[in-house]
Design an enzyme around this catalytic site. Structure first.
Site, PDB file in Angstrom:
ATOM      1  N   SER A  21       0.858  -1.210   0.138  1.00 39.70           N
ATOM      2  CA  SER A  21      -0.091   0.053   0.050  1.00 39.70           C
ATOM      3  C   SER A  21       0.799   1.289  -0.069  1.00 39.70           C
ATOM      4  CB  SER A  21      -0.903   0.249   1.187  1.00 39.70           C
ATOM      5  OG  SER A  21      -0.283  -0.046   2.381  1.00 39.70           O
ATOM      6  N   HIS A  62      -5.525  -3.449  -2.622  1.00 39.33           N
ATOM      7  CA  HIS A  62      -5.282  -2.561  -4.056  1.00 39.33           C
ATOM      8  C   HIS A  62      -4.891  -3.269  -5.293  1.00 39.33           C
ATOM      9  CE1 HIS A  62      -4.449   0.879  -1.364  1.00 39.33           C
ATOM     10  NE2 HIS A  62      -4.156   0.018  -0.464  1.00 39.33           N
ATOM     11  N   LYS A  69     -11.671   0.382  -2.483  1.00 41.25           N
ATOM     12  CA  LYS A  69     -10.625   0.940  -3.211  1.00 41.25           C
ATOM     13  C   LYS A  69     -11.185   0.890  -4.502  1.00 41.25           C
ATOM     14  CE  LYS A  69      -7.687  -0.198   0.379  1.00 41.25           C
ATOM     15  NZ  LYS A  69      -7.987   0.895   1.309  1.00 41.25           N
TER      16      LYS A  69
HETATM   17  N1  PMP Z   1      -5.251  -4.111   3.451  1.00 35.85           N
HETATM   18  C1  PMP Z   1      -4.439  -3.100   2.810  1.00 35.85           C
HETATM   19  C2  PMP Z   1      -3.497  -3.400   1.958  1.00 35.85           C
HETATM   20  C3  PMP Z   1      -4.836  -1.767   2.691  1.00 35.85           C
HETATM   21  O1  PMP Z   1      -4.052  -0.942   2.014  1.00 35.85           O
HETATM   22  C4  PMP Z   1      -6.108  -1.077   3.578  1.00 35.85           C
HETATM   23  C5  PMP Z   1      -6.632   0.243   3.380  1.00 35.85           C
HETATM   24  N2  PMP Z   1      -5.810   1.193   3.488  1.00 35.85           N
HETATM   25  C6  PMP Z   1      -6.724  -2.071   4.229  1.00 35.85           C
HETATM   26  C7  PMP Z   1      -6.406  -3.561   4.128  1.00 35.85           C
HETATM   27  C8  PMP Z   1      -7.969  -1.911   4.978  1.00 35.85           C
HETATM   28  O2  PMP Z   1      -9.021  -1.861   4.337  1.00 35.85           O
HETATM   29  P1  PMP Z   1     -10.287  -0.691   4.517  1.00 35.85           P
HETATM   30  O3  PMP Z   1      -9.867   0.748   4.142  1.00 35.85           O
HETATM   31  O4  PMP Z   1     -11.363  -1.388   3.543  1.00 35.85           O
HETATM   32  O5  PMP Z   1     -10.469  -1.097   5.875  1.00 35.85           O
END
Ligand code: PMP
Length: 400
Positions: free
Chosen positions: A188, A216, A248
């Site tokens: 991320s 992502h 996302k």
């Molecule tokens: N896993 C990854 C790799 C992420 O980047 C994120 C969000 N930043 C999440 C899980 C969490 O997802 P959510 O925003 O839907 O809670």
């Protein structure tokens, strides 16, 4: 006797001090208030800006079909769901979304959680016991790290995407019967992709299970946006646990685990985050269903996204910026200096470009950066304007 109390006070003070410092220097660029929908262009403080910080990769948060599905569901069901999934909060829509996402990911079944973060928290502890060795990439998302922490398993961490390191861990625990490797498929902060084919080979050789976080990757990677397994021409079914988010590229909210029928039934009956939390409202579920349909029926969005990714990455590279090993819609612009990162954010902000500064402790100080994301709906003119601003700011600060 008072020590714990004063320690906590110090903890609060150090955050407040840092917050005050950033505000005083005009370096504070968090929680900026959007006054428009989050498209390629946005409005903040009455100013029009180009948005280079949203995970809404395909623009589905405001796609007409997705909005229409949500509005229709609100008219029919109202706003809240009124209960947790187990008792009174499962609507036909929840199960429809679970079928849709399982089909999209090519697995037998799926379970929907309220957020991606809750999905990792609520599933990892169920997937292990005290005899399990959890093996993590050092750059895994915070929700995976926390999910591992609250589990009873032992934890080992390997250097980022370092397959030799991973093999060393696997071989030194060859006798540990249960091993679970967890990786983000797209990381991320760096936007690079996990080496899934090699991880798969190693997992087979050392009899380990694999869980991937496709937050992502879903809607971004692979010919039809199905994620990292499709990108690598592997079937998702080969991966034991496929986790993802609807927040996302899908443009909505929620998370999921796609896996075998048995695993999904097991999670639905053991995960505390699933069992003890009010379910997502029907409007969001309907929006997620419509969005997954759009991903499949409007492939031009994915094509446009990749045109923009390529254009922006090449443009930044031509200017002399270091964008690391990005292979997705997340493009880090490595500044490697915290103050310059803030200054650059401020300069870009002044010229109407929204970017997110990422500094310690989110990344190492030497890896301070701007985290850029492009979406399918940016025009090349938007990206040219952003690149021009990057050229001016970077030269002024001596970065390029
Ligand atoms: N896993 C990854 C790799 C992420 O980047 C994120 C969000 N930043 C999440 C899980 C969490 O997802 P959510 O925003 O839907 O809670």
């Amino acid at each position: 006797m008072n020590k714990p109390r004063s320690n906590f006070k110090n903890k609060v003070n150090s955050v407040i001090k840092r917050f005050d410092w950033a505000r005083r220097h005009n370096y504070y660029f968090y929680m900026r208030n959007l006054e428009s929908f989050s498209g390629p262009r946005i409005k903040i403080n009455g100013r029009d800006m180009i948005m280079l910080g949203s995970n809404n990769y395909l623009g589905l948060t405001f796609h007409p079909k997705v909005k229409e599905a949500a509005i229709k569901a609100i008219k029919k069901y109202g706003v809240g769901s009124g209960g947790a999934r187990h008792l009174s909060g499962t609507y036909t829509l929840h199960e429809e979304l679970e079928r849709e996402i399982a089909e999209f990911k090519g697995t037998e079944s799926a379970v929907v959680f309220n957020t991606g973060f809750m999905t990792n928290l609520g599933s990892i502890m169920c997937l292990v016991n005290e005899d399990t060795m959890l093996i993590n990439d050092e750059k895994n998302h915070a929700s995976i790290v926390d999910g591992c922490k609250i589990s009873t398993a032992r934890i080992r961490v390997f250097l980022h995407n370092d397959m030799q390191y991973l093999e060393e861990i696997l071989s030194s625990y060859a006798k540990t019967q249960d091993k679970l490797i967890i990786v983000d498929s797209v990381f991320s902060m760096d936007g690079d992709i996990a080496n899934l084919p090699e991880i798969y080979e190693l997992a087979r050789r050392y009899r380990a299970r694999i869980m991937i976080d496709e937050a992502h990757a879903t809607g971004v990677l692979g010919k039809t946006g199905r994620g990292a397994p499709e990108h690598f021409n592997m079937a998702s079914a080969k991966i034991d646990i496929v986790m993802g988010t609807f927040s996302k590229a899908v443009g909505g909210l929620g998370g999921f685990i796609a896996s075998t029928e048995d695993m999904v039934t097991y999670l639905k009956h053991t995960s505390r985050e699933f069992i003890f939390s009010t379910s997502l409202p029907p409007s969001i579920i309907a929006a997620n269903i419509a969005a997954i349909e759009v991903v499949q029926k409007e492939p031009h969005l994915l094509k446009q996204l990749w045109r923009n990714i390529k254009y922006m990455k090449e443009g930044l590279g031509n200017l002399g910026y270091d964008t690391g090993n990005s292979q997705s819609a997340i493009i880090p612009v490595l500044i490697r200096d915290e103050i310059k990162t803030y200054k650059m954010t401020r300069m870009l902000d002044k010229t109407g470009i929204f970017v997110s500064p990422v500094v310690f402790p989110a990344v190492k100080k030497s890896e301070s950066r701007l985290r850029l994301t492009v979406i399918a709906l940016h025009s090349l003119a938007d990206l040219d304007r952003a690149l021009e601003a990057f050229k001016k700011a970077g030269r002024k600060l001596g970065i390029i």
